[in-house]
Design an enzyme around this catalytic site. Structure first.
Site, short mmCIF file in Angstrom:
data_model
loop_
_atom_site.label_atom_id
_atom_site.label_comp_id
_atom_site.label_asym_id
_atom_site.label_seq_id
_atom_site.Cartn_x
_atom_site.Cartn_y
_atom_site.Cartn_z
N ARG A 35 0.82 -1.22 0.00
CA ARG A 35 0.00 0.00 0.00
C ARG A 35 0.85 1.26 0.00
O ARG A 35 0.46 2.27 -0.59
CB ARG A 35 -0.93 0.00 1.21
CG ARG A 35 -2.02 -1.02 1.04
CD ARG A 35 -2.82 -1.16 2.31
NE ARG A 35 -3.99 -1.98 2.09
CZ ARG A 35 -4.65 -2.58 3.04
NH1 ARG A 35 -4.26 -2.49 4.29
NH2 ARG A 35 -5.72 -3.30 2.76
N LYS A 200 -19.46 -18.09 0.94
CA LYS A 200 -20.89 -17.95 1.23
C LYS A 200 -21.69 -17.23 0.17
O LYS A 200 -21.29 -16.18 -0.32
CB LYS A 200 -21.04 -17.16 2.53
CG LYS A 200 -20.62 -17.91 3.76
CD LYS A 200 -20.84 -16.99 4.91
CE LYS A 200 -20.71 -17.67 6.24
NZ LYS A 200 -20.88 -16.66 7.30
N GLY A 356 -10.50 -9.47 -1.66
CA GLY A 356 -9.93 -10.47 -0.74
C GLY A 356 -9.20 -11.65 -1.32
O GLY A 356 -8.11 -11.53 -1.88
N GLY A 379 -12.79 -4.54 0.57
CA GLY A 379 -14.18 -4.18 0.87
C GLY A 379 -14.72 -3.11 -0.07
O GLY A 379 -15.88 -3.16 -0.48
P1 AMP Z 1 -14.59 -15.32 0.41
O1 AMP Z 1 -13.86 -14.51 1.46
O2 AMP Z 1 -16.06 -15.33 0.55
O3 AMP Z 1 -14.13 -15.00 -0.97
O4 AMP Z 1 -14.22 -16.82 0.72
C1 AMP Z 1 -12.92 -17.30 0.60
C2 AMP Z 1 -12.79 -18.55 1.40
O5 AMP Z 1 -13.68 -19.53 0.91
C3 AMP Z 1 -11.40 -19.14 1.30
O6 AMP Z 1 -10.80 -19.10 2.56
C4 AMP Z 1 -11.65 -20.57 0.85
O7 AMP Z 1 -10.88 -21.50 1.55
C5 AMP Z 1 -13.11 -20.77 1.15
N1 AMP Z 1 -13.71 -21.80 0.29
C6 AMP Z 1 -13.68 -21.85 -1.05
N2 AMP Z 1 -14.29 -22.94 -1.50
C7 AMP Z 1 -14.70 -23.63 -0.42
C8 AMP Z 1 -15.38 -24.87 -0.23
N3 AMP Z 1 -15.75 -25.60 -1.29
N4 AMP Z 1 -15.65 -25.25 1.02
C9 AMP Z 1 -15.27 -24.50 2.07
N5 AMP Z 1 -14.62 -23.32 1.97
C10 AMP Z 1 -14.34 -22.90 0.73
#
Ligand code: AMP
Length: 397
Positions: A35, A200, A356, A379
């Site tokens: 940064r 999620k 992220g 974010g």
């Molecule tokens: P996000 O911050 O929502 O982009 O989520 C990223 C996180 O999702 C990472 O730490 C991944 O390890 C997790 N992730 C991705 N695919 C899966 C999966 N099939 N099951 C559980 N966690 C997952």
């Protein structure tokens, strides 16, 4: 040429909101200076014009006023080094007598770093009183902190009212982020593929809804894909699933159909018998995962199909990994997507990776230079993708 590049800051005191929220270790050493490096071209442009630079930033989340751990003084030596050895002055308060006196005595070519803005709780509250006091330090205001552009804080947005429009600028970091995001969200050449992954559905609903209005194809991978599988009657074993989002998943599929947007879900998955790097693994159709097993990555058929879609795209937006890429056993899918995005980019597509974990994945796999743009603002970029107006951008306007 942009407004910032075209302006001359000769003889001016330029107050720049930067994002120097860098990680420090126990010895107050900077462990990742990305940064800080990002802000150097903006600073150098002003110095080259014969202007004076006053930098303000937050660092960490101080709760109770001034705290040694969160002092920006720890950044002074490194900043001086990044500026080729120039002296960097420091004021141990972002407002108050010392800050005003030091700023008052500055000469062209000098740089002053102010103490952590968040030592005042008024910063995050967006207090106009603090914003006005800060504004007294600079003749013009430059916002170059994309990472906080989604917050209406005193220094990131509220301060704008104390400068006329011609004295408000985006710095090069902000400009780069805004141009890249606009290229994808408002000027996308079709076919436009959005790749959405991560854990999620609930975190990504707003992004998907916004992209249903813009994309031609949406690829859904990662843990969130299993909620879509289950919603359509699939067996997903103990894969991640948000029971309260099953209807949302069906609604998204229905709207996509009505709008003619192609949704691509992973046909197969790399499954595991536990959430562990050394779990037993197998490949299975994503809607026929046996009890006791979970999908932790997309499978080879899905990777191939997704890559085909990506390679025929002209615009690509990527947010979120395809699997648990932090564990080597479950990173093949995310890597395959990175390879496809890189290939498509080398064939002329515009690709933006933002938010992220997909940024972390692209960096980890060494693909940073093979995509068109990697966003630095997690974010903030997510809210941009959701179609929100970011206060730090609107304020410059
Ligand atoms: P996000 O911050 O929502 O982009 O989520 C990223 C996180 O999702 C990472 O730490 C991944 O390890 C997790 N992730 C991705 N695919 C899966 C999966 N099939 N099951 C559980 N966690 C997952």
């Amino acid at each position: 040429m942009s407004k910032f590049a075209a302006a001359s800051f000769k003889g001016q005191k330029v107050l720049i909101r930067v994002d120097f929220n860098v990680p420090l270790n126990d010895k107050f050493e900077i462990t990742d200076d990305t940064r800080m490096r990002a802000a150097i071209p903006t600073i150098q442009k002003i110095l080259a014009d014969g202007g004076m630079v006053i930098l303000m930033s937050h660092l960490g989340r101080p709760k109770d006023g001034p705290t040694e751990k969160y002092s920006l003084k720890h950044l002074v030596p490194h900043l001086s080094q990044l500026l080729g050895g120039s002296t960097v002055l420091f004021a141990n308060d972002c407002i108050g007598e010392q800050a005003y006196l030091t700023a008052g005595m500055m000469r062209p070519g000098e740089v002053l770093l102010l103490e952590n803005l968040r030592f005042y709780k008024e910063e995050e509250k967006g207090d106009p009183g603090l914003a006005e006091k800060l504004s007294k330090l600079g003749d013009v205001w430059v916002n170059d902190a994309f990472g906080t552009a989604h917050r209406a804080h005193a220094s990131t947005a509220v301060i704008a009212q104390f400068y006329p429009p011609e004295k408000r600028f985006f710095g090069y970091v902000m400009e780069g982020e805004v141009i890249a995001a606009e290229k994808v969200l408002h000027k996308a050449e079709k076919p436009f593929t959005a790749i959405i992954g991560g854990a999620k559905v609930s975190d990504k609903i707003l992004i998907i809804e916004n992209l249903l209005e813009k994309a031609t194809d949406i690829i859904i991978g990662g843990g969130m894909a299993y909620t879509f599988m289950k919603a359509q009657g699939g067996q997903i074993g103990k894969s991640l699933c948000e029971e309260d989002r099953l209807q949302t998943a069906l609604d998204i599929l229905k709207i996509a159909k009505e709008k003619g947007v192609n949704i691509h879900l992973p046909e197969d998955s790399m499954i595991a018998d536990q959430f562990a790097a050394d779990a037993n693994t197998a490949i299975a159709p994503s809607n026929e995962i046996p009890d006791g097993w979970m999908g932790l990555d997309i499978g080879p058929l899905a990777a191939e199909k997704f890559a085909t879609v990506i390679k025929s795209s002209k615009t690509i937006l990527w947010n979120g990994p395809m699997g648990v890429f932090e564990m080597p056993a479950f990173q093949k899918g995310t890597k395959a997507i990175a390879v496809a995005v890189a290939e498509s980019t080398s064939n002329g597509a515009f690709s933006l990776v933002g938010g992220g974990d997909s940024v972390a994945a692209v960096n980890q796999f060494g693909f940073t230079d093979k995509v068109s743009y990697v966003s630095t603002g997690g974010g903030a970029m997510l809210e941009y993708f959701e179609g929100k107006v970011l206060p730090g951008i609107a304020a410059v306007g």
